[in-house]
Design a protein around this motif. Structure first.
Motif: not given
Length: 502
Positions: A10-18, A83-86, A164-167
């Motif tokens: 989960d690519i968030g604005t404040s952190s990434v969670k796995a 991921y964070q949208m938009h 971008y993360i998938a890339m």
């Protein structure tokens, strides 16, 4: 299939969670996030909000490293991304970012979206795009073209944060989805293709758009170099990607018409599924392709997500705790204090839009205010209760727009966290809307892992949610509905009077 796992990011604005989910039992095995403190948002000018895409990647690497200390990742069979949208990521031919990403809460591009709306025509925009171009990804790209032409001319592909993360995971595959294109206001729902209106008006080449892949599918694979870095098997399929709100709905099993998901963190969202193309003529809510729209590229399957955003949610509750509650009070104690006064806070109302109102109030900005205060009776407890009720009332006020679009809001599913931990908030919301609230122990990263299982063919859609268990059910309080309704009606009158005066 024992001892095999699905990995969700989960690519968030404040952190990434796995999060690791067991592919056999569907249960969460382990989770980790990075950083511990909130990641910074760059704001060089008022209204700007940017983040470096490489920072997201570094956070993902660190979150994965922390996760791998708990469980070996060598049995991961598929990866999913929320991921964070938009957001807008501009990359060159090598896939390197040309500038920081312009993220969801950046409002610099409003005038470009408004100009597009006027040029294309409101009715045509709503019929084809289901939204006004607004401040979404297409308008952000128009800003780059106008204000940073030297960067625009070097863009090879634009991507959303999850793209971008998938890339990066794959070592170079640049792809997106119909759901992603719709959230950027690039997708024509009537023509079922990239919007010619938007691309022609802004002067964008279709070559800027990556390859379009199904949301649930083996989209690409983890490359050797990244597999070594992360401790994953080389060639692990990346089989799902979706924006955070559609993904939250997926994590709660909200996939079919009439089903509704909600979140109530810093901001709040109600997200409902439609089975036919529709839109709000006043653009108070947004309509995007849901994760299962055109499932397996079948154009006959229409699943649209209607998104209502409420900005003044957990941020108001946190502000109240920080500034109005006795020092050292926990959130649990805050809720107990609020519960010590009656429903309706004895005539006190809080209008909660101190962090903006998104589109719900048709671009009016009433801000936040306290109405009806009586110095002889009102205390801290009244103010705290009125704030939580005001948040619930703002949800109910927005949900009536979704009902006008033909949605039946009988059940709301949500994760057991944030404002849904407050009995006052959830009981007020249930009693004013008449909806039953079902609470689950899940989150976006677990949802992305489940999505990966579906996309890789490890699960069918039904199997993915068989182990999703309700933690709590909140029904409308039949005895006290009149008191809740009286407080809500008073709140609506005060809000609309304030909007009219504004």
């Amino acid at each position: 299939m024992s001892n095999t796992y699905l990995l969700g990011y989960d690519i968030g604005t404040s952190s990434v969670k796995a999060t690791l989910v067991d592919a056999c039992t569907g249960t969460t095995v382990a989770s980790a996030h990075y950083p511990e403190e909130e990641a910074p948002i760059l704001s060089l000018h008022p209204g700007w909000a940017e983040q470096e895409p490489d920072v997201w990647w570094n956070e993902l690497v660190e979150a994965t490293r922390l996760l791998s200390k708990k469980v070996s990742l060598q049995n991961v069979k598929a990866v999913g991304i929320a991921y964070q949208m938009h957001g807008l990521v501009c990359t060159d031919k090598q896939g390197h970012p040309l500038r920081p990403a312009i993220i969801w809460c950046d409002d610099r591009a409003v005038r470009y979206g408004q100009a597009a709306l006027e040029a294309i025509g409101r009715e045509r925009c709503l019929q084809h795009l289901l939204n006004a171009p607004g401040n979404f990804t297409a308008a952000k790209l128009a800003w780059v073209k106008a204000e940073e032409p030297e960067i625009f001319e070097h863009i090879d592909k634009i991507m959303l944060p999850g793209d971008y993360i998938a890339m990066r995971l794959s070592g170079g595959a640049r792809q997106t989805t119909v759901s992603g294109l719709s959230e950027g206001i690039f997708w024509d729902f009537k023509e079922k293709r990239l919007s010619k209106d938007v691309m022609d008006y802004f002067g964008f080449s279709k070559e800027l758009i990556p390859e379009v892949v199904p949301t649930f599918s083996v989209q690409t694979h983890v490359c050797k170099e990244v597999a070594t870095l992360l401790g994953l098997p080389e060639g692990t399929p990346v089989s799902y990607r979706a924006g955070d709100q559609p993904n939250n709905a997926l994590s709660l099993g909200v996939l079919e018409p009439g089903e509704v998901a909600a979140t109530a963190g810093t901001s709040g969202v109600v997200y409902g599924v439609l089975g036919a193309v529709n839109y709000d003529p006043l653009s108070r809510v947004n309509t995007f392709a849901h994760v299962n729209h055109q499932m397996n590229n079948d154009p006959s399957i229409c699943r649209l997500g209607v998104l209502l955003c409420i900005n003044g949610t957990g941020i108001l509750n946190a502000w109240t705790k920080r500034n109005m509650a006795p020092a050292g009070l926990s959130y649990h104690e805050l809720n107990d204090l609020a519960a010590s006064v009656p429903i309706g806070a004895e005539g006190l109302s809080v209008i909660p839009f101190g962090n903006g109102a998104e589109r719900l109030l048709e671009n009016t900005t009433p801000g936040a205010s306290i109405r009806g205060i009586n110095f002889n009776i009102h205390t801290q407890a009244h103010l705290i209760r009125a704030a939580q009720e005001g948040i619930a009332f703002s949800f109910a006020y927005g949900m009536r727009v979704m009902e006008e679009m033909g949605m039946e809001l009988k059940t709301i599913r949500a994760g057991l966290g944030n404002m849904f931990l407050s009995p006052i908030f959830r009981e007020t919301l249930a009693s004013v809307t008449g909806a039953t609230i079902e609470l689950y122990d899940t989150d976006g990263a677990a949802g992305a892992a489940r999505g990966a299982g579906i996309g890789a063919g490890i699960w069918n859609t039904l199997e993915a949610f068989q182990t999703l268990k309700r933690q709590q059910v909140v029904k409308p309080d039949a005895v006290n509905i009149p008191a809740y309704q009286e407080a809500y009606d008073r709140w609506v009158h005060r809000l609309e009077t304030e909007m009219h005066d504004d």
